[in-house]
Design a protein around this motif. Structure first.
Motif, PDB file in Angstrom:
ATOM      1  N   LEU A  43       0.871  -1.165   0.000  1.00 27.49           N
ATOM      2  CA  LEU A  43       0.000   0.000   0.000  1.00 27.49           C
ATOM      3  C   LEU A  43       0.910   1.217   0.000  1.00 27.49           C
ATOM      4  CD1 LEU A  43      -0.960  -2.226   2.367  1.00 27.49           C
ATOM      5  CD2 LEU A  43      -2.954  -0.751   2.408  1.00 27.49           C
ATOM      6  N   THR A  44       0.535   2.263  -0.723  1.00 26.09           N
ATOM      7  CA  THR A  44       1.376   3.456  -0.692  1.00 26.09           C
ATOM      8  C   THR A  44       0.545   4.692  -1.016  1.00 26.09           C
ATOM      9  OG1 THR A  44       3.575   4.267  -1.314  1.00 26.09           O
ATOM     10  CG2 THR A  44       2.159   3.505  -3.096  1.00 26.09           C
ATOM     11  N   ASP A  45       1.095   5.841  -0.650  1.00 29.14           N
ATOM     12  CA  ASP A  45       0.376   7.100  -0.847  1.00 29.14           C
ATOM     13  C   ASP A  45       0.190   7.405  -2.326  1.00 29.14           C
ATOM     14  OD1 ASP A  45      -0.013   7.908   1.861  1.00 29.14           O
ATOM     15  OD2 ASP A  45       2.136   8.295   1.986  1.00 29.14           O
ATOM     16  N   GLY A  46      -0.831   8.211  -2.611  1.00 33.38           N
ATOM     17  CA  GLY A  46      -1.063   8.547  -4.003  1.00 33.38           C
ATOM     18  C   GLY A  46      -2.355   9.261  -4.316  1.00 33.38           C
ATOM     19  N   PRO A  47      -2.798  10.254  -3.545  1.00 32.66           N
ATOM     20  CA  PRO A  47      -4.021  10.942  -3.954  1.00 32.66           C
ATOM     21  C   PRO A  47      -3.910  11.611  -5.324  1.00 32.66           C
ATOM     22  CG  PRO A  47      -3.512  11.432  -1.664  1.00 32.66           C
ATOM     23  CD  PRO A  47      -2.318  10.707  -2.226  1.00 32.66           C
ATOM     24  N   ALA A  92      -4.782   6.745 -14.995  1.00 35.24           N
ATOM     25  CA  ALA A  92      -3.330   6.909 -15.103  1.00 35.24           C
ATOM     26  C   ALA A  92      -2.645   6.610 -13.769  1.00 35.24           C
ATOM     27  CB  ALA A  92      -3.001   8.329 -15.563  1.00 35.24           C
ATOM     28  N   LEU A  93      -3.236   7.066 -12.677  1.00 33.14           N
ATOM     29  CA  LEU A  93      -2.673   6.754 -11.359  1.00 33.14           C
ATOM     30  C   LEU A  93      -2.638   5.247 -11.121  1.00 33.14           C
ATOM     31  CD1 LEU A  93      -4.475   9.456  -9.177  1.00 33.14           C
ATOM     32  CD2 LEU A  93      -2.038   9.359  -9.676  1.00 33.14           C
ATOM     33  N   LEU A 105      -3.618   2.115  -3.607  1.00 32.06           N
ATOM     34  CA  LEU A 105      -3.245   3.516  -3.695  1.00 32.06           C
ATOM     35  C   LEU A 105      -4.093   4.273  -2.685  1.00 32.06           C
ATOM     36  CD1 LEU A 105      -1.269   5.049  -5.555  1.00 32.06           C
ATOM     37  CD2 LEU A 105      -3.224   5.677  -6.965  1.00 32.06           C
ATOM     38  N   LEU A 106      -3.452   4.944  -1.754  1.00 33.93           N
ATOM     39  CA  LEU A 106      -4.156   5.532  -0.615  1.00 33.93           C
ATOM     40  C   LEU A 106      -4.772   6.876  -0.993  1.00 33.93           C
ATOM     41  CD1 LEU A 106      -1.521   4.553   2.080  1.00 33.93           C
ATOM     42  CD2 LEU A 106      -3.669   3.399   1.544  1.00 33.93           C
ATOM     43  N   GLY A 107      -5.907   6.829  -1.594  1.00 34.91           N
ATOM     44  CA  GLY A 107      -6.665   7.994  -2.029  1.00 34.91           C
ATOM     45  C   GLY A 107      -7.836   7.510  -2.857  1.00 34.91           C
TER      46      GLY A 107
END
Length: 813
Positions: A43-47, A92-93, A105-107
């Motif tokens: 899991l990782t950040d990505g808003p 795209a994210l 993706l944490l968002g």
């Protein structure tokens, strides 16, 4: 792993193995169970961009991450009012996450913007739940189309950063459902989010992560959410209570501390193992959905950069344009570009969302590359409000030689960040001084503003145009150049209200000023709901945004389900119009505790010059409802409503009546709630609304600190407590003085850590006995605390598992 296989896997696990899955292996990964073939996932950040760290891991962006496309932040994308665009950004994210073998993706973040000073406003969409939820759902669909889970966050009522890990958000039931939960409901039901992140804060006395009403009753039972709930990093209080409420995964690793708590609770009979089994199944199902694929294509960063430019371009808001100053053409003459943000753009926020962009296109470079007579550039001011007569003098000299000045202003990197709220709504003094002197030269002035939330604009009526670029991501430069020169017609509309001054905000007198609780005395009156109720003037209303063309509305028809209106481009160039449908309550809610009008639907339409389109917009599910606290559910309020179609909440072009039948409902309350003047609400009125006595707003000072207290509470206690507080405060100030605002703000994050989190977030470096020693020290028993801490440290270091921790390969951390 299918569902049947998932059950079989879980049945094959020991109690210890099941408990082990409930917390991370390290900062970003879940634990594997190798003997059963259960893999670890990341899991990782990505808003608004992937933040996958390649080396040492942290939650607040201290250490660099791999290059990724930095898209516009949510506050910027919201100004597009374009769900299809936001879904493309999400796709795209998701593609970049899949290429890097990231499973979650944490968002997106979609908390309601309660106050302009909230430090994370740039990560959130809007002050309106319908707009927030619709756009968040679109982003979720895009991310998950690539086999990567989105995580709707922060659930719920994460309204401020000040004391965010302990603050108790006190909010009445109606406001909770109509404002703070409605966006999440829309995002989860329309976006089918696979994960939800619980927030740090308490909601009405109970931590969100162990709040059964929020997680079990509302999220799962009422909304039908079947996915996994993950804590915010370090956001666990009582691990067993979290499991019972509906939280499955605690992040990051606690080095087995809370795993042992789960095992002990099951063995003691205080936790039903069936509850643990349900949480394990949720995690295994997530792994099934998101296990990395070896054939995932590499990210196309060049293509995604073009997507980032398009997203920024379509989100820019032309707030004012006196006399048709823009777009710039030959009549602009000699142009001076002034302002540090032109050369070094502020294009994203800070903290856990800090992206390492693949490239950054500066506005200055983009402007000098087009057919304009740019005679020079001067930064004009220092970034963090330090006076510089030399910079100001050089800027004014350049401005005096120009016919038009492009003045780039904004909030710097220290102003908006995770873990800190702003202290005022003003631009830096040096920027305001320079602006006043530039205006005094009598030149044409265009202000281009950077920032993730509203600021006071005392000069707005004295300049020729104001362009709101917000935080436009790595492609902001070309996007701004296109809009300023007319190669693109601005179509952005504000997703939040710009007040004239901070004192006009309904909760200005109390926001982030108390220690233990945050009282939402304004109830349902936030943003335009408040300003329209009391008839307050604003700088720019919700939904506002100008174009280089004009649009006419005609032939509105509506019923209880939808509205249809004809929109015509009456200008000379093609353009986009955001058609906004509001529904006005019977008698504009006079004599009722209700907003006069609320957004009920919207659509974006592109029209060539002279062209018309019939735009049909479905009305939101709860358009004619309120949340009835008597039955704890939504219900229709009958009466003669008015459906409004317009270009903003205060630019209504067409209206028609619609009659709604139903059982009468009295929406009464105290005088201040009926009139909307909630800035006058006192504790007695708020208690009457809540139906209970308010808890103390500030921390107790007459007792020792405990593991549940936060480090900020050491302030003013004297002795080692004050030394500790001063050390953290001094380090933060030093880093700011050294020009490292991100690091400075991140150091302040420590203040809001509960003492219990020191153990849980140390990755095995600190144990409970050492924390107890620290507490003895801050509670005035310094030498006893020192002896306890040293003794505990030596015993901890001597344990076999601690030795293994020290020799673990770095790649495992």
């Amino acid at each position: 792993m299918g569902s049947e296989t998932t059950v079989q896997l879980r049945q094959a696990m020991t109690l210890i193995e099941k408990a082990s899955l409930m917390s991370g292996a390290n900062f970003w990964n879940t634990k594997p169970i190798e003997r059963l073939g259960v893999p670890s996932i990341m899991l990782t950040d990505g808003p608004h961009g992937l933040r996958k760290q390649g080396g040492a891991a942290d939650h607040l962006g201290l250490n660099a991450s791999i290059p990724a496309t930095c898209f516009p932040t949510a506050a910027t994308l919201a100004n597009s009012w374009d769900a299809a665009l936001v879904e493309r950004v999400g796709t795209a994210l998701g593609a970049e996450a899949a290429a890097e073998r990231v499973s979650v993706l944490l968002g997106p973040g979609l908390n309601i913007k309660r106050n302009p000073l909230a430090g994370r406003s740039f990560e959130y969409f809007s002050e309106d739940p319908l707009l927030s939820g619709t756009l968040a759902a679109a982003m979720i669909r895009g991310i998950q189309s690539r086999g990567v889970a989105a995580s709707a966050k922060h659930f719920a009522v994460n309204s401020q950063e000040t004391h965010r890990m302990s603050i108790d958000e006190i909010v009445d039931e109606r406001a909770l459902h109509e404002l703070y939960l409605e966006g999440f409901r829309i995002a989860i039901t329309q976006g089918d989010a696979w994960t939800v992140m619980s927030s740090y804060n308490k909601v009405n006395g109970t931590y969100a992560n162990e709040n059964r009403e929020l997680l079990a009753d509302i999220l799962r039972a009422r909304w039908g959410f079947g996915g996994l709930v993950v804590t915010d990093w370090g956001g666990n209080n009582d691990r067993v209570a979290g499991l019972v409420a509906g939280n499955a995964l605690e992040m990051p690793s606690t080095d087995g501390v809370t795993d042992r708590e789960i095992v002990a609770a099951v063995e003691a009979g205080t936790l039903d193992e069936a509850v643990l089994d349900a949480r394990v199944d949720e995690l295994l199902s997530l792994i099934e959905h998101t296990a990395p694929r070896d054939d995932a294509p590499a990210a196309d960063h060049d293509l995604h950069h073009q997507h980032a430019i398009e997203a920024a371009r379509r989100s820019i808001v032309l707030a004012s344009n006196r006399g048709g100053m823009l777009p710039l053409g030959s009549s602009a003459g000699r142009i001076a570009v002034i302002g540090d943000f032109a050369e070094t753009p502020r294009y994203q926020g800070a903290g856990s969302s800090l992206v390492n962009p693949t490239r950054v296109d500066a506005p200055l470079d983009a402007l000098t590359a087009v057919d304009l007579d740019v005679i020079g550039f001067e930064p004009g001011f220092r970034r963090r409000d330090a006076a510089s007569r030399r910079l100001r003098t050089r800027a004014l000299r350049l401005a005096s030689q120009a016919d038009t000045v492009l003045l780039f202003l904004g909030l710097d990197e220290s102003a908006e960040a995770e873990a800190v709220d702003r202290t005022h709504m003003r631009l830096a003094r040096n920027q305001l001084d320079l602006t006043r002197e530039v205006i005094a030269l009598g030149k044409r002035v265009v202000v281009v503003l950077a920032g993730g939330a509203p600021v006071e604009l005392p000069f707005a009526d004295d300049v020729d145009a104001v362009v709101l670029g917000y935080l436009g991501g790595q492609g902001l430069g070309p996007a701004l150049a296109d809009v300023l020169t007319g190669r693109a017609n601005p179509g952005g509309k504000l997703a939040e209200t710009y007040p004239l001054r901070y004192e006009d905000v309904p909760n200005a007198a109390s926001f982030a000023l108390t220690q233990a609780t945050s009282e939402h005395r304004e109830s349902i009156y936030l943003g335009y709901r408040y300003y329209d109720k009391v008839g307050a003037p604003v700088r720019y209303p919700f939904g506002h945004g100008l174009s280089y063309t004009t649009f006419a509305y005609s032939d509105l028809v509506a019923d209880a389900r939808s509205a249809r209106v004809i929109v015509t481009n009456t200008g000379l160039i093609a353009g986009d119009e955001v058609v906004q449908v509001y529904v006005e309550a019977p008698d504009a809610a006079a004599g009722q505790v209700r907003a006069p009008r609320e957004l009920a639907g919207f659509a974006k339409v592109h029209l060539e010059p002279g062209a018309s389109a019939t735009v049909e917009i479905a009305l939101a599910e709860h358009t004619f409802h309120v949340y009835d606290t008597g039955i704890h559910d939504w219900r229709i309020v009958p009466g003669e409503y008015t459906v409004l179609a317009g270009a903003s909440s205060r630019d209504i072009r067409e209206q028609v009546p619609v009659s709604i039948a139903g059982e009468p409902l009295v929406l009464g309350g105290s005088a201040n709630y009926v009139t909307g003047h909630v800035e006058r609400v006192d504790a007695t009125e708020f208690e009457a609304l809540l139906g209970r006595v308010l808890p103390p707003a500030d921390w107790p000072t007459d007792r020792p600190l405990t593991r549940d207290d936060i480090i900020a509470q050491t302030k003013g206690r004297g002795g080692f407590a004050s030394v500790l507080h001063g050390l953290i405060e001094g380090t933060s100030r030093l880093l700011m003085a050294l020009g490292r605002p991100h690091a400075s703000n991140n150091v302040r994050f420590v203040f809001d850590l509960p003492f219990r989190s020191v153990e849980r977030m140390s990755n095995g470096g600190v144990d409970a006995a050492m924390v107890d020693g620290l507490l003895l020290m801050v509670n005035g028993r310094f030498w006893r605390g020192i002896r306890r801490t040293v003794s505990a440290w030596w015993a901890h270091r001597s344990r076999p598992e601690s030795k293994a921790q020290r020799t673990r390969p770095k790649s495992e951390d």
